[in-house]
Design an enzyme around this catalytic site. Structure first.
Site: not given
Ligand SMILES: Cc1cc2nc3c(=O)[nH]c(=O)nc-3n(C[C@H](O)[C@H](O)[C@H](O)COP(=O)(O)O)c2cc1C
Length: 328
Positions: A70, A100, A139, A202, A225
């Site tokens: 990236q 981001c 992204k 999520d 995450r």
């Protein structure tokens, strides 16, 4: 799932995470089932390329293909230069970060801040795509804020610019990480676009992975995450998607072995000083939710040498194993 000329072995992708998705962690997630792992972002500022940090980020030796790197930045020519630099250093896919929200990135109008300026988005995408012969992916978040969810426009621009796949995190830039990710925008983009779409945000369980794939119609999902301290989540998701069955939790001995292998790779990649420090956060994640984890973390985070860090980690897992055996 295809990205340009690369066919992924499945539709599960490890999300780029600065400070987390270094080569050891990417390779671990690939070994445990991820079909692709996106590197942490590399700045497009060439002044930083000589730094040890950036050189390490551009080190892909031994990594399973395809290697996706990236890049972040806000200036089209600099981004093109960064894309070429990484392609020359082994990248097989270039991913552009417009997702981001970090201050460091957004203050210079990069990352998700770019979504506000569609003309600049088009300029960057076209310039980067024409600078390299490898596939370029993008992204994004769903938009700038809740009133400006322009993911549909960005997807159209991306398609017109020759982008080969689009990852969408189901939050706006203004949302940071608050609230729940929404998947309606991702679903709408998938319905309107011919690009392969990677849904993100999520996804923490195999059930959620299946729900997001079904609801959005996306071609793949991206996990960030939830892979921290649980890199085997990819194998769990893959198994569930293929069979509808839930794999049992890994045994303590397997977690210990995965983690010790991971630590070894961190030490050899970073050397002792940085390796011990980078390992701390992973050790914390692995031990989260385990009995006695909090006091273990408190103690292990203070040691400075590989020897001490390994000894304490061995001791912690040995005790855990004994307790689990006694309880069984
Ligand atoms: C520690 C951390 C670092 C991140 N760094 C990046 C990054 O460098 N580039 C990027 O596009 N997204 C970055 N993200 C966002 C993730 O790629 C992902 O979109 C986000 O965490 C939502 O996915 P999740 O809910 O599965 O974690 C980062 C997220 C975290 C938690």
């Amino acid at each position: 799932m295809k990205i340009g000329n690369h066919t992924l072995k499945n539709n599960l992708v490890l999300a780029p995470m600065a400070g987390v998705t270094d080569r050891p962690f990417r390779q671990l997630c690939r070994d445990l089932g991820a079909g692709m792992a996106v590197s942490e972002m590399v700045s497009s500022n060439s002044l930083l390329w000589g730094s040890k940090k950036t050189q390490r980020r551009a080190d892909h030796r031994g990594e399973t293909e395809p290697k996706s790197v990236q890049i972040a930045g806000a200036e089209a020519m600099m981004m093109a230069e960064a894309a070429r630099y990484n392609a020359d250093n082994g990248a097989q896919i270039i991913d552009i970060n417009m997702g981001c929200p970090a201050k460091k990135v957004c203050n210079v109008m990069a990352g998700s801040a770019l979504l506000q300026n569609e003309k600049l988005v088009a300029d960057i995408l076209e310039t980067v795509v024409s600078a390299v012969s490898i596939p370029v992916t993008l992204k994004i978040r769903t938009g700038w804020d809740k009133e400006n969810r322009n993911a549909l426009n960005i997807a159209r621009i991306a398609e017109e610019s020759g982008i080969q796949a689009l990852s969408i995190h189901g939050r706006t830039r203004a949302c940071h990480y608050k609230g729940d990710a929404e998947y309606d925008t991702i679903r709408a983009v998938k319905a309107a676009s011919n690009l392969p779409i990677i849904a993100n945000g999520d996804i923490k369980t195999p059930e959620k992975a299946r729900h997001v794939l079904e609801y959005t119609g996306a071609d793949a999902i991206m996990v960030g995450r939830a892979a921290q301290g649980r890199p085997w989540i990819f194998r769990e998701i893959e198994h569930f998607l293929n069979t509808g069955e839930t794999l049992p939790e890994p045994r303590v001995s397997e977690i210990r072995d995965i983690m010790l292998g991971h630590l070894d790779n961190l030490y050899s990649f970073y050397g002792e000083f940085t390796g011990v420090r980078v390992a701390r956060k992973h050790i914390s994640w692995y031990s989260k939710g385990q009995a006695g984890g909090a006091s273990f973390r408190n103690a292990v985070n203070r040691v400075e040498t590989i020897k001490q860090q390994l000894a304490m980690t061995h001791e912690f897992f040995e005790r855990l194993e004994q307790e689990k055996e006694l309880a069984a």
